[in-house]
Design a protein around this motif. Structure first.
Motif, short mmCIF file in Angstrom:
data_model
loop_
_atom_site.label_atom_id
_atom_site.label_comp_id
_atom_site.label_asym_id
_atom_site.label_seq_id
_atom_site.Cartn_x
_atom_site.Cartn_y
_atom_site.Cartn_z
N PRO A 19 0.83 -1.22 0.00
CA PRO A 19 0.00 0.00 0.00
C PRO A 19 0.86 1.26 0.00
O PRO A 19 1.97 1.27 0.51
N VAL A 20 0.31 2.32 -0.58
CA VAL A 20 0.99 3.62 -0.65
C VAL A 20 0.07 4.69 -0.07
O VAL A 20 -1.10 4.44 0.22
N SER A 36 -25.55 -9.25 0.25
CA SER A 36 -25.56 -9.68 -1.16
C SER A 36 -24.33 -10.46 -1.57
O SER A 36 -24.27 -11.01 -2.66
N GLU A 37 -23.29 -10.49 -0.72
CA GLU A 37 -21.99 -11.09 -1.05
C GLU A 37 -21.39 -10.46 -2.31
O GLU A 37 -20.72 -11.12 -3.11
N MET A 38 -21.65 -9.17 -2.47
CA MET A 38 -21.02 -8.41 -3.54
C MET A 38 -20.27 -7.24 -2.90
O MET A 38 -20.49 -6.93 -1.72
N SER A 39 -19.41 -6.60 -3.66
CA SER A 39 -18.64 -5.49 -3.10
C SER A 39 -18.47 -4.39 -4.13
O SER A 39 -18.52 -4.64 -5.35
N LEU A 40 -18.27 -3.18 -3.64
CA LEU A 40 -17.90 -2.03 -4.49
C LEU A 40 -16.49 -1.60 -4.11
O LEU A 40 -16.18 -1.42 -2.93
N LEU A 41 -15.64 -1.46 -5.12
CA LEU A 41 -14.25 -1.04 -4.90
C LEU A 41 -14.02 0.26 -5.64
O LEU A 41 -14.39 0.41 -6.81
N LEU A 42 -13.40 1.23 -4.96
CA LEU A 42 -13.14 2.55 -5.54
C LEU A 42 -11.64 2.80 -5.53
O LEU A 42 -10.97 2.62 -4.51
N VAL A 43 -11.10 3.23 -6.70
CA VAL A 43 -9.69 3.62 -6.78
C VAL A 43 -9.61 5.06 -7.28
O VAL A 43 -10.56 5.58 -7.89
N CYS A 86 -5.20 4.64 -9.70
CA CYS A 86 -5.67 3.27 -9.44
C CYS A 86 -5.23 2.73 -8.09
O CYS A 86 -5.04 1.53 -7.92
N ARG A 87 -5.09 3.62 -7.10
CA ARG A 87 -4.80 3.19 -5.74
C ARG A 87 -6.12 3.04 -5.00
O ARG A 87 -6.94 3.96 -5.01
N MET A 88 -6.33 1.89 -4.36
CA MET A 88 -7.62 1.64 -3.73
C MET A 88 -7.84 2.60 -2.56
O MET A 88 -7.00 2.73 -1.67
N VAL A 89 -8.99 3.27 -2.58
CA VAL A 89 -9.29 4.25 -1.54
C VAL A 89 -10.54 3.90 -0.74
O VAL A 89 -10.77 4.48 0.33
N SER A 90 -11.36 2.93 -1.21
CA SER A 90 -12.57 2.58 -0.45
C SER A 90 -13.06 1.20 -0.86
O SER A 90 -12.95 0.80 -2.03
N ARG A 91 -13.58 0.44 0.12
CA ARG A 91 -14.22 -0.85 -0.12
C ARG A 91 -15.57 -0.87 0.56
O ARG A 91 -15.69 -0.51 1.73
N ILE A 92 -16.61 -1.24 -0.17
CA ILE A 92 -17.94 -1.46 0.41
C ILE A 92 -18.22 -2.96 0.29
O ILE A 92 -18.28 -3.50 -0.81
N ILE A 93 -18.37 -3.63 1.43
CA ILE A 93 -18.50 -5.09 1.45
C ILE A 93 -19.94 -5.48 1.78
O ILE A 93 -20.53 -4.97 2.73
N ALA A 115 -6.74 -7.10 -1.71
CA ALA A 115 -7.42 -5.87 -2.10
C ALA A 115 -7.63 -4.99 -0.87
O ALA A 115 -8.69 -4.97 -0.27
N ALA A 116 -6.59 -4.24 -0.51
CA ALA A 116 -6.63 -3.42 0.70
C ALA A 116 -6.42 -1.95 0.35
O ALA A 116 -5.99 -1.61 -0.75
N SER A 117 -6.74 -1.09 1.30
CA SER A 117 -6.60 0.35 1.09
C SER A 117 -5.16 0.72 0.75
O SER A 117 -4.22 0.26 1.39
N GLY A 118 -5.01 1.54 -0.29
CA GLY A 118 -3.70 2.01 -0.70
C GLY A 118 -2.97 1.13 -1.69
O GLY A 118 -1.94 1.52 -2.24
N VAL A 119 -3.47 -0.09 -1.94
CA VAL A 119 -2.80 -1.01 -2.86
C VAL A 119 -3.03 -0.55 -4.31
O VAL A 119 -4.16 -0.27 -4.70
N PRO A 120 -1.98 -0.43 -5.13
CA PRO A 120 -2.14 -0.03 -6.53
C PRO A 120 -2.82 -1.12 -7.35
O PRO A 120 -2.43 -2.29 -7.28
N PHE A 121 -3.84 -0.74 -8.14
CA PHE A 121 -4.55 -1.69 -8.99
C PHE A 121 -4.47 -1.30 -10.46
O PHE A 121 -5.33 -1.67 -11.25
N ALA A 122 -3.42 -0.56 -10.84
CA ALA A 122 -3.21 -0.24 -12.25
C ALA A 122 -2.87 -1.52 -13.00
O ALA A 122 -2.38 -2.49 -12.42
N GLU A 123 -3.12 -1.53 -14.31
CA GLU A 123 -2.79 -2.71 -15.11
C GLU A 123 -1.33 -3.08 -14.98
O GLU A 123 -0.97 -4.26 -14.98
#
Length: 548
Positions: free
Chosen positions: A40-41, A67-74, A78-85, A99-107
């Protein structure tokens, strides 16, 4: 909006959008079996996006419960800033996947996903389980959509709905699309309020006709007449880099504008906004002391060492100095040691020194650290005893990085000029880039966005690398019959901002201190840690955190 949802192959992606993403992932050096994600950064720069998105995501959280679904915001990098579980099962899977806060998710970091891929292609995309590039994500399916700021048209982030499934739930499309639209609306409302604050501050500061004033915000830029005469788009890009600092505060800086004018700038953050400031500019005039002090001719130092990394302009500076010292006499004798060695003609330093004295001209030895010990010894004695009629100028790498013989030669030169690397000349970079572009294509200029990208690079190849990049950018600009170089005209690897450009002011200072210590210690991390007064373990941790 068109979204391709056709079936895919488990081994080779059948859809063109996925195949292209896999190619980009492979070119980034990723392997499908990679199991550990980047660490994470810092994500403090994403606060404006979070402020706009939080109420919308809070409302969506209630609809996802159970619902066992989630929303992920970067964010835009593409650094993860929010997770809705929506349930414990999906939470365990996401935690296991890293998939944690601050982890880069760029290609370039994790391959094909519903976060990095929409950001890369700037449009929505479905990623069915087996279409993920990394094996660890293939149990998940997701639909992702980029978030584009309605006012600036810039990418501000991506939103993705994810679940454990072989295929994407079709209901994800309208759900995510609606949330993205709501976030965009809130960004627009905040942008209008932001613009009003910047405009009010500018109108209070700009009426004085004897002061150049510029106002820069996330989606607005204003200048009065004096500032418009001084500034070009490259300078605006430099100002945008200043306001992008999360630790933006009132300060005074000195800067060389793209036109070559040195100015003192008072930076005044605009209250009630994030990332906006007023810039009060005052040109700096050279003060002459000739009238108040008796004229004393400067002593001519005839032995000069010019040191610096390759590509910093050290050779150009040496030749210019030689031409100045030999004005009115024979042209300088220039020996490029590397060229001579490549051609199989090692230079004879004794003969060159005798020739320079006979012709009463300067001798320039470029790449002196490549000489043998005997030649270095001759040069060391010659540099220490050089005369104004036959000056000796040696060009080497940084003193801390050359061998003992070359270091001794540098130490015996009465005068030494250290040419700093481009990464330490950020206040000059916009002006240097504008000058290079003007030489390549006199009617072409750099846009603020392109300048911002240039300011964010490390420039390990210094001016040589910068000139190569701008040469390609000018060619791309001319190919589309334009006169302004945009971000897309830059080579692809230079089109994004680096991690370092988004560090806070304190972190920027810490990062530069570590870089300087590494350079002074010859990149020996034990010595660098000792110089900084920290342990080697701490040094490694800070280097990772600060993107060194």
């Amino acid at each position: 909006m068109t979204i391709d949802t056709s079936a895919d192959s488990t081994r080779t992606p059948g859809r063109q959008v996925i195949a292209a993403s896999w190619r980009r992932s492979a070119l980034s050096g990723l392997r499908p079996d990679r199991d550990v994600l980047p660490g994470p950064v810092d994500i403090s720069a994403a606060d404006p996006l979070l402020d706009a998105a939080r109420p919308v995501l809070d409302e969506a959280a209630g609809r996802l419960a159970g619902s066992e679904m989630s929303l992920l915001l970067v964010d835009h990098e593409c650094r993860m800033v929010s997770r809705i579980i929506g349930g414990s099962a999906i939470e365990r899977v996401l935690d296991g996947a890293g998939a944690a806060s601050g982890v880069p998710f760029a290609e370039s970091s994790v391959g094909t996903t519903g976060l990095g891929t929409p950001a890369e292609i700037r449009r929505p995309v479905m990623i069915n389980g087996s279409e993920h590039y990394l094996e660890k994500f293939k149990q998940l399916s997701c639909f992702g959509q980029p978030i584009i700021h309605p006012a600036t048209r810039r990418l501000v982030g991506s939103l993705c709905m994810t679940e454990v499934s072989e295929r994407v739930n079709p209901l994800a499309v309208p759900f995510v699309t609606g949330i993205v639209a709501d976030i965009a609306d809130r960004l627009l409302n905040r942008s209008r309020s932001h613009q009003r604050c910047v405009l009010d501050a500018f109108q209070r500061a700009a009426p004085r006709r004897d002061t150049a004033v510029a106002a820069i915000g996330d989606d607005i830029q204003l200048t009065n007449t004096l500032a418009a005469e001084l500034l070009c788009s490259s300078d605006i890009g430099t100002f945008r880099a200043v306001v992008a600092d999360p630790a933006l505060r009132a300060t005074t800086i000195r800067l060389t504008l793209a036109a070559g004018t040195a100015v003192e700038i008072v930076v005044e953050p605009v209250s009630g906004t994030r990332g906006a400031a007023l810039f009060h500019l005052r040109p700096l005039l050279a003060v002459s002391t000739e009238a108040s002090a008796p004229h004393r001719p400067a002593p001519v130092v005839a032995g000069v060492a010019i040191t610096g990394e390759p590509g910093t302009g050290r050779s150009t500076r040496a030749r210019a100095l030689a031409a100045d010292l030999c004005e009115g006499s024979a042209p300088p004798i220039v020996i490029d040691v590397a060229d001579r060695l490549i051609d199989g003609r090692p230079p004879d330093i004794a003969v060159a020194l005798a020739q320079a004295r006979e012709q009463s001209t300067a001798l320039v030895v470029d790449g002196a650290e490549l000489l043998d010990d005997k030649s270095l010894t001759l040069l060391r004695h010659a540099a220490a005893r050089a005369t104004p009629l036959a000056p000796v100028i040696v060009v080497t790498g940084p003193a801390a990085l050359v061998g003992a013989g070359a270091a001794a030669l540098i130490g015996h030169c009465p005068r030494r000029v250290d040419v700093p690397p481009l990464r330490q000349r950020t206040t000059e970079l916009a002006a240097l880039a504008a000058r290079i572009v003007a030489d390549l294509a006199p009617d072409t200029t750099l846009s603020g966005g392109a300048t911002d990208c240039l300011l964010s690079q490390e420039w390990l190849g210094n001016l040589t690398e910068l000139a190569m990049v701008l040469d390609q950018a000018v060619a791309s600009c001319q190919a589309r019959a334009a006169r302004t170089i945009e971000t897309a005209d830059l080579p692809e690897r230079y089109q994004t901002t680096s991690r370092a450009s988004h560090l806070a002011g304190r972190e920027q200072a810490e990062r530069q201190a570590i870089i300087d210590a590494l350079e002074h210690s010859g990149h020996n991390k034990v010595r660098a840690a000792r110089q900084l007064g920290i342990s080697r373990t701490t040094l490694y941790a800070r280097m990772r955190a600060l993107g060194i």
